[in-house]
Design a protein around this motif. Structure first.
Motif, PDB file in Angstrom:
ATOM      1  N   ILE A  44      16.869 -16.123  18.791  1.00 32.58           N
ATOM      2  CA  ILE A  44      17.125 -16.371  20.252  1.00 32.58           C
ATOM      3  C   ILE A  44      17.833 -17.532  20.503  1.00 32.58           C
ATOM      4  CG2 ILE A  44      16.482 -16.046  22.776  1.00 32.58           C
ATOM      5  CD1 ILE A  44      14.455 -13.938  21.700  1.00 32.58           C
ATOM      6  N   ILE A  45      18.845 -17.820  21.163  1.00 29.04           N
ATOM      7  CA  ILE A  45      19.362 -19.162  21.450  1.00 29.04           C
ATOM      8  C   ILE A  45      19.467 -19.411  22.940  1.00 29.04           C
ATOM      9  CG2 ILE A  45      21.383 -20.881  20.903  1.00 29.04           C
ATOM     10  CD1 ILE A  45      22.102 -19.314  18.343  1.00 29.04           C
ATOM     11  N   ASN A  46      18.846 -20.599  23.201  1.00 31.45           N
ATOM     12  CA  ASN A  46      18.885 -21.106  24.667  1.00 31.45           C
ATOM     13  C   ASN A  46      20.183 -21.446  24.690  1.00 31.45           C
ATOM     14  OD1 ASN A  46      18.021 -21.816  27.162  1.00 31.45           O
ATOM     15  ND2 ASN A  46      17.529 -23.855  26.569  1.00 31.45           N
ATOM     16  N   SER A  47      21.128 -20.690  25.634  1.00 32.77           N
ATOM     17  CA  SER A  47      22.623 -21.086  26.021  1.00 32.77           C
ATOM     18  C   SER A  47      22.866 -21.103  27.276  1.00 32.77           C
ATOM     19  CB  SER A  47      23.345 -19.957  25.126  1.00 32.77           C
ATOM     20  OG  SER A  47      24.532 -19.914  25.386  1.00 32.77           O
ATOM     21  N   PRO A  48      22.993 -22.273  27.920  1.00 31.65           N
ATOM     22  CA  PRO A  48      23.383 -22.571  29.239  1.00 31.65           C
ATOM     23  C   PRO A  48      24.848 -21.976  29.729  1.00 31.65           C
ATOM     24  CG  PRO A  48      22.981 -24.655  28.395  1.00 31.65           C
ATOM     25  CD  PRO A  48      22.805 -23.665  27.159  1.00 31.65           C
ATOM     26  N   PHE A  49      24.920 -21.353  30.927  1.00 33.56           N
ATOM     27  CA  PHE A  49      26.063 -20.674  31.194  1.00 33.56           C
ATOM     28  C   PHE A  49      27.632 -21.736  30.809  1.00 33.56           C
ATOM     29  CE2 PHE A  49      23.791 -18.298  34.627  1.00 33.56           C
ATOM     30  CZ  PHE A  49      23.516 -17.332  33.909  1.00 33.56           C
ATOM     31  N   ARG A  50      28.519 -21.052  30.415  1.00 34.10           N
ATOM     32  CA  ARG A  50      29.781 -21.657  30.338  1.00 34.10           C
ATOM     33  C   ARG A  50      30.532 -21.402  31.405  1.00 34.10           C
ATOM     34  NH1 ARG A  50      32.112 -21.697  24.194  1.00 34.10           N
ATOM     35  NH2 ARG A  50      30.265 -22.607  23.106  1.00 34.10           N
ATOM     36  N   GLU A  51      31.408 -22.447  32.055  1.00 33.84           N
ATOM     37  CA  GLU A  51      32.452 -22.249  32.940  1.00 33.84           C
ATOM     38  C   GLU A  51      33.319 -21.114  32.659  1.00 33.84           C
ATOM     39  OE1 GLU A  51      32.278 -23.804  36.035  1.00 33.84           O
ATOM     40  OE2 GLU A  51      30.563 -24.810  35.311  1.00 33.84           O
ATOM     41  N   LYS A  52      33.428 -20.242  33.756  1.00 37.26           N
ATOM     42  CA  LYS A  52      34.641 -19.272  33.842  1.00 37.26           C
ATOM     43  C   LYS A  52      34.063 -18.007  32.832  1.00 37.26           C
ATOM     44  CE  LYS A  52      38.118 -22.136  35.627  1.00 37.26           C
ATOM     45  NZ  LYS A  52      39.756 -22.583  35.410  1.00 37.26           N
ATOM     46  N   SER A  53      33.032 -18.065  32.445  1.00 41.56           N
ATOM     47  CA  SER A  53      32.362 -16.982  31.542  1.00 41.56           C
ATOM     48  C   SER A  53      31.876 -15.730  32.395  1.00 41.56           C
ATOM     49  CB  SER A  53      31.453 -17.442  30.788  1.00 41.56           C
ATOM     50  OG  SER A  53      30.361 -17.717  31.267  1.00 41.56           O
ATOM     51  N   LEU A  54      31.846 -14.815  31.637  1.00 43.03           N
ATOM     52  CA  LEU A  54      31.285 -13.445  32.326  1.00 43.03           C
ATOM     53  C   LEU A  54      29.968 -13.592  32.699  1.00 43.03           C
ATOM     54  CD1 LEU A  54      31.532 -10.435  33.069  1.00 43.03           C
ATOM     55  CD2 LEU A  54      30.920  -9.859  30.768  1.00 43.03           C
ATOM     56  N   ARG A  55      29.157 -14.264  31.665  1.00 40.50           N
ATOM     57  CA  ARG A  55      27.593 -14.373  31.980  1.00 40.50           C
ATOM     58  C   ARG A  55      27.523 -15.204  33.244  1.00 40.50           C
ATOM     59  NH1 ARG A  55      23.777 -17.112  28.649  1.00 40.50           N
ATOM     60  NH2 ARG A  55      25.381 -18.372  27.930  1.00 40.50           N
ATOM     61  N   LYS A  56      28.105 -16.392  33.449  1.00 41.06           N
ATOM     62  CA  LYS A  56      27.844 -17.061  34.665  1.00 41.06           C
ATOM     63  C   LYS A  56      28.278 -16.568  35.994  1.00 41.06           C
ATOM     64  CE  LYS A  56      28.651 -21.682  36.547  1.00 41.06           C
ATOM     65  NZ  LYS A  56      29.047 -23.334  36.427  1.00 41.06           N
ATOM     66  N   GLU A  57      29.552 -15.851  35.947  1.00 45.75           N
ATOM     67  CA  GLU A  57      30.096 -15.185  37.102  1.00 45.75           C
ATOM     68  C   GLU A  57      29.356 -14.072  37.508  1.00 45.75           C
ATOM     69  OE1 GLU A  57      32.086 -16.752  39.093  1.00 45.75           O
ATOM     70  OE2 GLU A  57      32.147 -18.359  37.677  1.00 45.75           O
ATOM     71  N   SER A  58      28.542 -13.312  36.581  1.00 50.97           N
ATOM     72  CA  SER A  58      27.846 -12.118  36.758  1.00 50.97           C
ATOM     73  C   SER A  58      26.626 -12.682  37.445  1.00 50.97           C
ATOM     74  CB  SER A  58      27.646 -11.287  35.654  1.00 50.97           C
ATOM     75  OG  SER A  58      28.953 -10.668  35.201  1.00 50.97           O
ATOM     76  N   GLY A  59      26.085 -13.788  36.563  1.00 53.36           N
ATOM     77  CA  GLY A  59      24.941 -14.287  37.247  1.00 53.36           C
ATOM     78  C   GLY A  59      24.781 -14.858  38.626  1.00 53.36           C
ATOM     79  N   LYS A  60      25.931 -15.207  39.114  1.00 49.51           N
ATOM     80  CA  LYS A  60      25.941 -15.574  40.487  1.00 49.51           C
ATOM     81  C   LYS A  60      25.661 -14.355  41.480  1.00 49.51           C
ATOM     82  CE  LYS A  60      29.328 -19.261  39.710  1.00 49.51           C
ATOM     83  NZ  LYS A  60      30.687 -19.721  39.962  1.00 49.51           N
ATOM     84  N   LEU A  61      26.247 -13.199  40.742  1.00 47.88           N
ATOM     85  CA  LEU A  61      25.952 -11.804  41.573  1.00 47.88           C
ATOM     86  C   LEU A  61      24.410 -11.225  41.242  1.00 47.88           C
ATOM     87  CD1 LEU A  61      29.397 -10.262  41.081  1.00 47.88           C
ATOM     88  CD2 LEU A  61      28.491 -11.747  43.133  1.00 47.88           C
ATOM     89  N   GLY A  62      23.551 -11.882  40.675  1.00 45.68           N
ATOM     90  CA  GLY A  62      22.083 -11.470  40.285  1.00 45.68           C
ATOM     91  C   GLY A  62      22.365 -10.623  39.206  1.00 45.68           C
ATOM     92  N   LYS A  63      23.232 -10.503  38.468  1.00 45.91           N
ATOM     93  CA  LYS A  63      23.308  -9.500  37.170  1.00 45.91           C
ATOM     94  C   LYS A  63      22.903 -10.262  36.021  1.00 45.91           C
ATOM     95  CE  LYS A  63      25.471  -7.144  40.397  1.00 45.91           C
ATOM     96  NZ  LYS A  63      24.810  -5.887  41.104  1.00 45.91           N
ATOM     97  N   SER A  64      22.015  -9.906  35.208  1.00 47.06           N
ATOM     98  CA  SER A  64      21.300 -10.441  34.057  1.00 47.06           C
ATOM     99  C   SER A  64      22.180  -9.969  32.912  1.00 47.06           C
ATOM    100  CB  SER A  64      20.096 -10.066  33.871  1.00 47.06           C
ATOM    101  OG  SER A  64      19.477 -11.124  33.094  1.00 47.06           O
ATOM    102  N   ILE A  65      22.876 -10.683  32.324  1.00 52.00           N
ATOM    103  CA  ILE A  65      23.727 -10.186  31.021  1.00 52.00           C
ATOM    104  C   ILE A  65      23.228 -11.054  29.553  1.00 52.00           C
ATOM    105  CG2 ILE A  65      25.923 -10.173  29.934  1.00 52.00           C
ATOM    106  CD1 ILE A  65      27.050  -9.443  32.579  1.00 52.00           C
ATOM    107  N   LEU A  66      23.354 -10.370  28.529  1.00 49.95           N
ATOM    108  CA  LEU A  66      22.827 -11.026  27.353  1.00 49.95           C
ATOM    109  C   LEU A  66      24.037 -11.144  26.450  1.00 49.95           C
ATOM    110  CD1 LEU A  66      19.564  -9.378  26.082  1.00 49.95           C
ATOM    111  CD2 LEU A  66      19.677 -11.740  27.357  1.00 49.95           C
ATOM    112  N   VAL A  67      24.483 -12.038  25.783  1.00 52.98           N
ATOM    113  CA  VAL A  67      25.643 -11.868  24.815  1.00 52.98           C
ATOM    114  C   VAL A  67      24.884 -11.946  23.386  1.00 52.98           C
ATOM    115  CG1 VAL A  67      27.212 -13.379  23.679  1.00 52.98           C
ATOM    116  CG2 VAL A  67      27.271 -13.415  26.052  1.00 52.98           C
ATOM    117  N   TYR A  68      25.327 -10.591  22.658  1.00 54.16           N
ATOM    118  CA  TYR A  68      24.861 -10.688  21.267  1.00 54.16           C
ATOM    119  C   TYR A  68      26.151 -10.998  20.353  1.00 54.16           C
ATOM    120  CZ  TYR A  68      23.661  -8.212  16.972  1.00 54.16           C
ATOM    121  OH  TYR A  68      23.415  -7.847  15.537  1.00 54.16           O
ATOM    122  N   GLU A  69      25.568 -12.078  19.536  1.00 53.24           N
ATOM    123  CA  GLU A  69      26.571 -12.300  18.451  1.00 53.24           C
ATOM    124  C   GLU A  69      26.312 -12.338  16.989  1.00 53.24           C
ATOM    125  OE1 GLU A  69      29.481 -14.506  18.862  1.00 53.24           O
ATOM    126  OE2 GLU A  69      29.517 -15.054  20.640  1.00 53.24           O
TER     127      GLU A  69
END
Length: 308
Positions: free
Chosen positions: A167-192
């Motif tokens: 599990i990697i602590n990964s801050p939001f990246r600008e203009k990413s799905l994770r960040k923009e969804s997080g603004k709406l209160g949606k919690s998203i994981l990225v599996y790599e």
């Protein structure tokens, strides 16, 4: 979009999103399943980058094995989001842009921006949680890992429920799905996991089982496979880069632990005139390895992480 389908039926919607220059319509198939009992909505998506196909296979198995049939809540699946990239063996859409750096998008912007806009307007408002499946790009082989915002208790709990090797602590990246969804209160994981344009069973199996554990954590199913070991949480990570061009021979095993001074790889020239050893500068885990044997100065060779 309409996700109010009949309970306990798999509903498929083919959404026209663009056209080829020939006039052929490009559709994104979106599948959804709703249980009779109320519960959260889990979003599963692959193919944000068209050449990352391990995630496509994970969602294909979710569909063919009926793993979407939850006892509570709803599952929304997009097996291939970037259809343009998928059919062209490419990470990007035809305009050369990365969809995952184009959120929240624009209805009249670039093609990548339009795809992002569609997802943010038509799908994300309907979800509670999500898993975005990816692999390494440009011959980078990612050891199975989840990237999450560990400062967010909900995202951290989802990551621990997934229980990947790392599990990697990964801050939001600008203009990413994770960040923009997080603004709406949606919690998203990225599996790599794995490498672009290559199917790898271990990467697929870990992703599939992790998804089931997330479903169990959310109360959507009752049983899920137990993880083989507790995940290792990486607090900080960095890239070891090539100090000169040449042929790269990786020696350290992906996913392994190396100590300061251990040899991770060797760079040599094609003519036998020099050979440079790549040594670990600190104790760390190897999270990703560059499988391209021909490298230029500055190329990323090993993604390494430390545990605090």
């Amino acid at each position: 979009m309409n996700f109010d389908n009949k309970p306990e039926e798999l509903h498929r919607q083919n959404i026209p999103t663009a056209r080829l220059p020939s006039g052929t319509v490009i559709e994104i198939p979106i599948l959804s399943y709703e249980a009779k009992a109320e519960g959260p909505t889990l979003f599963l998506m692959a193919g944000m980058h068209g050449d990352e196909i391990n995630g496509v296979e994970i969602i294909r198995r979710i569909i063919t094995q009926g793993l979407y049939k939850v006892s509570a809540g709803r599952v929304i699946c997009i097996p291939v989001f970037n259809v343009f990239g998928f059919i062209n063996f490419s990470r990007e859409v035809p305009d050369g842009k990365d969809v995952n750096r184009s959120f929240p998008g624009s209805q009249n912007g670039s093609l990548a921006s339009q795809f992002a806009y569609f997802l943010m307007q038509e799908v994300i408002p309907h979800i509670d949680y999500g898993i975005d499946f990816h692999t390494g790009g440009k011959q980078i082989n990612n050891f199975p890992q989840v990237r999450a915002m560990l400062e967010d208790p909900t995202n951290k709990a989802l990551a621990n429920a997934f229980a990947p090797p790392f599990i990697i602590n990964s801050p939001f990246r600008e203009k990413s799905l994770r960040k923009e969804s997080g603004k709406l209160g949606k919690s998203i994981l990225v599996y790599e996991a794995g490498e672009s344009l290559k199917l790898r069973k271990p990467a697929i199996d870990v992703g599939l089982n992790g998804m089931l554990r997330v479903m169990k954590h959310l109360g959507m199913i009752k049983e899920a496979p137990s993880p083989k070991s507790a995940p290792i949480t990486i607090s900080k990570s960095s890239w070891t880069r090539a100090s000169r061009a040449g042929l790269h021979y990786a020696q350290a095993r992906n996913g392994s632990f190396v100590k300061k001074g251990d040899i991770m790889g060797v760079i040599s020239d094609p003519y036998g005139e020099y050979e440079k050893k790549i040594k670990a500068t600190h104790d760390c885990y190897i999270l990703s390895v560059n499988n391209n044997p021909v490298v230029n100065r500055g190329d990323a060779l090993f993604h390494t992480g430390v545990v605090e």
